[in-house]
Design a protein around this motif. Structure first.
Motif, mmCIF file in Angstrom:
data_model
loop_
_atom_site.group_PDB
_atom_site.id
_atom_site.type_symbol
_atom_site.label_atom_id
_atom_site.label_comp_id
_atom_site.label_asym_id
_atom_site.label_seq_id
_atom_site.Cartn_x
_atom_site.Cartn_y
_atom_site.Cartn_z
ATOM 1 N N GLN A 101 0.799 -1.220 0.000
ATOM 2 C CA GLN A 101 0.000 0.000 0.000
ATOM 3 C C GLN A 101 0.831 1.269 0.000
ATOM 4 O OE1 GLN A 101 -3.398 0.173 -0.279
ATOM 5 N NE2 GLN A 101 -3.207 -2.012 -0.641
ATOM 6 N N THR A 102 2.108 1.187 0.387
ATOM 7 C CA THR A 102 2.916 2.398 0.501
ATOM 8 C C THR A 102 4.292 2.198 -0.123
ATOM 9 O OG1 THR A 102 3.770 1.766 2.685
ATOM 10 C CG2 THR A 102 1.764 3.116 2.639
ATOM 11 N N VAL A 103 4.859 3.314 -0.519
ATOM 12 C CA VAL A 103 6.220 3.357 -1.036
ATOM 13 C C VAL A 103 6.734 4.775 -0.805
ATOM 14 C CG1 VAL A 103 5.575 3.955 -3.415
ATOM 15 C CG2 VAL A 103 7.727 2.757 -2.983
ATOM 16 N N SER A 104 8.022 4.910 -0.623
ATOM 17 C CA SER A 104 8.644 6.226 -0.478
ATOM 18 C C SER A 104 9.700 6.374 -1.558
ATOM 19 C CB SER A 104 9.283 6.380 0.908
ATOM 20 O OG SER A 104 8.300 6.286 1.908
ATOM 21 N N VAL A 105 9.825 7.589 -2.090
ATOM 22 C CA VAL A 105 10.809 7.858 -3.139
ATOM 23 C C VAL A 105 11.516 9.163 -2.843
ATOM 24 C CG1 VAL A 105 9.544 6.606 -4.935
ATOM 25 C CG2 VAL A 105 9.182 9.036 -4.666
ATOM 26 N N ASN A 106 12.732 9.274 -3.352
ATOM 27 C CA ASN A 106 13.442 10.546 -3.269
ATOM 28 C C ASN A 106 12.735 11.564 -4.159
ATOM 29 O OD1 ASN A 106 15.971 8.427 -3.019
ATOM 30 N ND2 ASN A 106 16.179 10.230 -1.709
ATOM 31 N N GLU A 107 12.514 12.739 -3.622
ATOM 32 C CA GLU A 107 11.870 13.804 -4.392
ATOM 33 C C GLU A 107 12.670 14.143 -5.652
ATOM 34 O OE1 GLU A 107 9.597 17.518 -2.746
ATOM 35 O OE2 GLU A 107 11.754 17.979 -2.809
ATOM 36 N N ALA A 127 8.890 14.426 3.642
ATOM 37 C CA ALA A 127 9.870 14.651 4.702
ATOM 38 C C ALA A 127 11.026 15.437 4.097
ATOM 39 C CB ALA A 127 10.362 13.332 5.274
ATOM 40 N N ALA A 128 11.526 16.418 4.802
ATOM 41 C CA ALA A 128 12.590 17.281 4.278
ATOM 42 C C ALA A 128 13.934 16.571 4.169
ATOM 43 C CB ALA A 128 12.730 18.526 5.142
ATOM 44 N N VAL A 129 14.100 15.497 4.939
ATOM 45 C CA VAL A 129 15.353 14.739 4.939
ATOM 46 C C VAL A 129 15.035 13.252 4.848
ATOM 47 C CG1 VAL A 129 16.636 16.487 6.248
ATOM 48 C CG2 VAL A 129 15.439 14.656 7.470
ATOM 49 N N ASP A 130 16.034 12.456 4.472
ATOM 50 C CA ASP A 130 15.809 11.004 4.412
ATOM 51 C C ASP A 130 15.885 10.408 5.818
ATOM 52 O OD1 ASP A 130 18.526 10.606 5.027
ATOM 53 O OD2 ASP A 130 19.056 9.908 3.020
ATOM 54 N N GLU A 131 15.723 9.083 5.904
ATOM 55 C CA GLU A 131 15.648 8.419 7.204
ATOM 56 C C GLU A 131 16.927 8.542 8.023
ATOM 57 O OE1 GLU A 131 17.184 5.787 4.109
ATOM 58 O OE2 GLU A 131 15.287 6.869 4.233
ATOM 59 N N ALA A 132 18.039 8.865 7.379
ATOM 60 C CA ALA A 132 19.307 9.044 8.088
ATOM 61 C C ALA A 132 19.607 10.515 8.354
ATOM 62 C CB ALA A 132 20.444 8.410 7.286
ATOM 63 N N GLY A 133 18.653 11.392 8.033
ATOM 64 C CA GLY A 133 18.844 12.814 8.274
ATOM 65 C C GLY A 133 19.629 13.532 7.195
ATOM 66 N N ARG A 134 19.867 12.853 6.079
ATOM 67 C CA ARG A 134 20.594 13.481 4.974
ATOM 68 C C ARG A 134 19.642 14.413 4.211
ATOM 69 N NH1 ARG A 134 22.875 7.854 4.732
ATOM 70 N NH2 ARG A 134 20.913 7.379 3.734
#
Length: 145
Positions: A101-107, A127-134
């Motif tokens: 049902q879900t997926v995440s992609v880099n903007e 989200a303004a940053v990825d899961e590692a805060g990058r």
């Protein structure tokens, strides 16, 4: 097009990491080399956290996917197999399993975003940053009924 899945094991990690590297070099031009190298070093950990499959055509691995519950966490193709319907074939095979049902992609990866939107996903948050805060914004998508 017959794309067949095989459960991936740690013995496959080097092959899948090589596909990841080639795919990211072709599509993720926005990644700083140090960040790409850091992610690559952690791939075995990421692979261990998902239901990981390698996808083959006539015995040749064309890509891999990883799912966790209802989320498609990763789907990468080897660049020679881009734009030949393999990604869509893999995606449709994954959708036969209940619940993606879900997926995440880099903007900054508009090709991936367009692919998932064509499959019926819509952006539900950013989200303004990825899961590692990058500093790589992430778009979270959900599949619409």
């Amino acid at each position: 097009m017959l794309v067949t899945p095989q459960v991936a094991t740690p013995a496959d990690y080097a092959e899948l990491a090589a596909i990841w590297t080639r795919s990211v070099q072709a599509t993720h031009h926005f990644l700083a080399p140090a960040d790409r190298d850091d992610i690559q070093r952690h791939l075995p950990e990421y692979f261990d956290q998902v239901d990981l499959y390698k996808w083959q055509v006539a015995g040749q691995t064309v890509g891999f996917s990883g799912t966790a519950g209802t989320e498609l966490v990763m789907l990468f193709l080897d660049p020679p197999y881009f734009r030949h319907g393999y990604g869509q074939a893999i995606f449709h095979a994954l959708m036969r399993k209940p619940g993606i049902q879900t997926v995440s992609v880099n903007e900054q990866n508009p090709g991936a975003l367009a692919f998932y939107q064509r499959q019926g996903f819509q952006i539900v948050s950013r989200a303004a940053v990825d899961e590692a805060g990058r500093p790589y914004p992430i778009l979270n998508l959900e599949r619409q009924a």
